[in-house]
Design a protein around this motif. Structure first.
Motif, short mmCIF file in Angstrom:
data_model
loop_
_atom_site.label_atom_id
_atom_site.label_comp_id
_atom_site.label_asym_id
_atom_site.label_seq_id
_atom_site.Cartn_x
_atom_site.Cartn_y
_atom_site.Cartn_z
N ASP A 1 19.85 34.09 72.00
CA ASP A 1 19.82 34.00 73.28
C ASP A 1 18.23 33.86 73.80
O ASP A 1 17.96 32.58 74.88
N ALA A 2 17.43 34.70 72.43
CA ALA A 2 16.16 34.24 73.13
C ALA A 2 15.52 32.97 73.25
O ALA A 2 15.00 32.94 73.82
N ASN B 1 17.71 29.81 73.16
CA ASN B 1 17.87 29.30 74.49
C ASN B 1 17.33 29.80 75.59
O ASN B 1 16.94 28.75 76.49
N GLN B 2 16.78 30.65 76.52
CA GLN B 2 16.25 31.09 77.28
C GLN B 2 14.95 29.86 76.75
O GLN B 2 14.14 30.13 78.05
N LEU C 1 14.88 26.77 77.99
CA LEU C 1 14.88 26.50 79.98
C LEU C 1 13.89 26.75 80.32
O LEU C 1 13.45 26.56 81.26
N ASP C 2 13.13 27.69 80.05
CA ASP C 2 12.16 28.80 80.43
C ASP C 2 10.90 27.48 80.16
O ASP C 2 9.60 26.90 81.33
#
Lengths: 473, 473
Positions: B423-424, B426-427, B430-431
């Motif tokens: 999750d980190a 993938n975030q 995006l970031d």
């Protein structure tokens, strides 16, 4: 002969007949092959070609010989060599962009991709099929269709929205069931669907295509061995087709829900230009529907206007379309058309690879669709095919010992016949080159015609004359 | 920073930093994806791109955002977007010829084909490998190499000049042994070698790549799980590699002469940028030699100058070369290099297909080889990679909770690290887009850098600044 036929429009400078300045495989060709052979496998090479001096229906070899070409790069040249309409596309800013900025289409499609597809490949989509997946070759197209079929098959079993089980996720990493299930694609005897590992397991044309390569233990059904001309042997042929259909249904039942799809060519090409009637294919569609098996029609060789319709399977008048139709060759682009939403996997990255096709080929395909429509080449191929078939039928009557089982009536220029045996066939292919015609074989001892879509009556006349010259020698 | 670096030479108008005019996936992108999605699977699409306005290391999306691109079409853009040297090639008469007269290279190679190969792909052939087979994609290249390996393996068993037996010819048409033997290709855990049926059976990166697709029951060996930085954990890593090597040798023995080849990536890319040391690969070569198994090195992603040498496996200093090296991606062309005569089947039409590659791609590959040499891009990638790695190592020290296992030291710009979890990761991806950088992931929770070969120190500075901006947010 029409005055302003497509080939005349395209190629005002096309020669009026073959031009031979050296024997077949002359000194420059031999030297070229020796030198190229140091780094590249040339043992299947017939010629070395000078494409810049090839034009329309004529292919030029390294020695300057110009052959009338009725093989056309294994049926893959659509509009003749150096077609001016395609040259314009090759020079276009869109093409330059597609070549230097090749996208990973699955992740980063271009702003133009939709328009290229809609105006090109989709504008020629088979009736009823409104979606597309793009690939790079006929084998690739078929294997992508097979993957879609397997994913679809398991989706129906698992149910929509149901997640994969832990057992599936673990076992697939070991190449084992249930994650990697022992499902199958059924193909027909003498079929050819490609040479990668999945497609090769459905190919049944010739042992040399398959020997020493591991294969999936997938089943085959018999393909009708019809008597030609088809219309003169209705009773025999119907019986033969019914027997094959019964065998197909039986094998599907015996495989007990493990066959995800049946794949079939409208005319088995590499396997010998074997035909079946619309009735046969209608029944194949009916059987697959009844038994919940997908139907994939492999139009890699038959597609794109060569058979007198844009897609050969249009001639079957099916009540419902095939589930997938695969294409490549004359379209330069490759892939498959489909309709069912479930043939698009529910999760991303299952039907996927780096490039997912090639916009430079889709641009050429768009140009091909436009030219086929503008120049009405489907009608031309139908017309020229009839003209050629009739002339060959006369030859067959005259030389029954040299030509038999002429076939492809009403199938455009997709015409073939049998030579007495393999040696006679191979000698015939060589003899034809000696009189200036590049022509190909298929199956055990057949000769197949695969001219371009800009092949006209005048070329047919030259071809028939050349065949008679060889036969009467 | 050098004044006249390659990217400066190519792209005087490259922007000095990303330009964001809308959020990631802005209104035009969303609309485009909806509309394209009606006919084409877009669920893996990150962006819709305006390639005509992309330049050098910057990719432009449909909304006009310009991102610094360190993913580069899944590592497949070699020299930046709209590279002027490649544009010249795309406009050349040779390219136009290659596009409109696409040859069936196995049957009808062109008079120019040898020169295109010798000046292009062969001029960059790995040391010791002096022959080539051309294909269309990485998967296709690997499967052609697998076919060559199986044919080679059976040739050694059967003996040269020995004909196929009747049993072989009959059984192969039924997909059964002995004609279709149950031989195998061994691959490593977490490997990625493609998505066609044979290559997918050697892919072990992620269940989603394989679920529901039948697979050959081929074996896998463990791949070392090293501690990074590699040089700080010599003892641990050597022990880990020795355990994997022992397992490899054991599996080959257990499979009792049925493994035709071992295939390995120099750096496992899709599987998480997993490295091993030159010692490991030297031993893999030694073990395969001893046991009469071929070694295929899959350089589809690592090849073409990205790792600071032209081929990543050059860094292993092998006493004898791999038997085959496969390539695709940054070369646009695909295929494999080899040396042994027996990897060219004794009979024609066994390693064969309609196109056998694509001269239009080989022409681009020739241009890439020339530019890499003329601009010394191997040295540049090594230099910029070191510069970037050192800056990232500082970031790792500063943000140990956000970045760990930084790897790729001395491997050019082929650099990766781990995020804390998926999750980190993938975030983070995006970031990064929100601050103007297009960047990719791999493996379970890794971030991988795959910039073009014209990525410079100034781009590295922007990238590091962007990462820090995200980390310090």
């Amino acid at each position: 002969m029409p005055d302003k036929s497509a080939a005349t429009l395209y190629f005002p400078d096309e020669p009026v007949q073959p031009r031979l300045v050296s024997p077949f495989r002359g000194p420059k060709t031999v030297k070229s092959l020796e030198s190229l052979g140091e780094i590249y496998d040339t043992r299947a090479a017939y010629m070395v070609c000078d494409y810049q001096h090839s034009i329309g229906n004529y292919i030029c070899d390294a020695d300057g010989n110009l052959y009338l070409d009725v093989y056309a790069q294994i049926a893959s040249i659509p509009l003749g060599y150096n077609n001016p309409a395609l040259i314009e596309i090759a020079k276009s800013p869109e093409m330059i962009d597609a070549i230097v900025n090749r996208p990973a289409l699955g992740n980063f499609p271009s702003t133009e991709w939709e328009q290229i597809l809609r105006e090109g490949l989709m504008a020629a989509a088979p009736p009823g099929l409104d979606k597309i997946w793009t690939a790079l070759s006929g084998s690739d197209a078929n294997e992508c269709a097979y993957k879609a079929a397997f994913i679809y098959h398991r989706l129906q079993q698992r149910g929509k929205g149901v997640d994969f089980s832990d057992a599936e996720k673990t076992s697939t990493m070991l190449n084992s069931a249930p994650g990697s299930p022992d499902l199958a694609i059924l193909s027909f005897e003498k079929a050819f669907h490609g040479r990668l590992f999945g497609s090769l397991s459905t190919t049944r044309s010739n042992p040399i295509h398959k020997l020493d390569i591991p294969a999936f233990k997938w089943p085959k059904a018999p393909f009708p061995a019809l008597k030609y001309p088809i219309e003169d042997h209705e009773e025999y042929n119907r019986k033969e087709e019914d027997a094959c259909l019964a065998a197909l249904a039986k094998i599907i039942d015996e495989w007990n829900g493990t066959i995800a799809a049946v794949v079939v060519e409208p005319i088995q090409s590499e396997g010998g230009d074997n035909h079946a009637t619309p009735y046969f294919f209608q029944q194949v569609r009916e059987i697959t529907k009844q038994k919940g098996v997908l139907l994939i029609v492999d139009e890699v060789q038959t597609g794109v206007a060569a058979t007198g319709t844009f897609w050969a399977h249009e001639q079957w008048q099916l009540p419902s379309p095939p589930d997938m139709v695969t294409f490549s060759k004359k379209f330069q682009a490759a892939g498959f058309f489909y309709e069912l939403d479930d043939l698009r996997p529910q999760q991303p990255f299952r039907q996927f690879n780096t490039w997912c096709g090639d916009p430079s080929k889709a641009l050429i395909a768009r140009g091909i669709v436009k030219e086929v429509k503008d120049k009405d080449l489907v009608a031309q191929t139908a017309r020229v095919g009839d003209y050629l078939y009739n002339a060959l039928a006369e030859l067959q009557t005259k030389y029954p010992a040299k030509m038999s089982n002429l076939r492809g009536k009403g199938r455009g220029t997709f015409i073939a016949w049998d030579a007495p045996d393999v040696d006679a066939r191979n000698q015939f292919l060589l003899d034809m080159k000696a009189v200036g015609v590049n022509i190909g074989g298929c199956g055990a001892h057949s000769v197949r015609l695969r001219p371009t879509l800009v092949f006209e009556e005048k070329h047919a006349d030259l071809l028939v004359k050349a065949i008679e010259a060889v036969f009467s020698k």
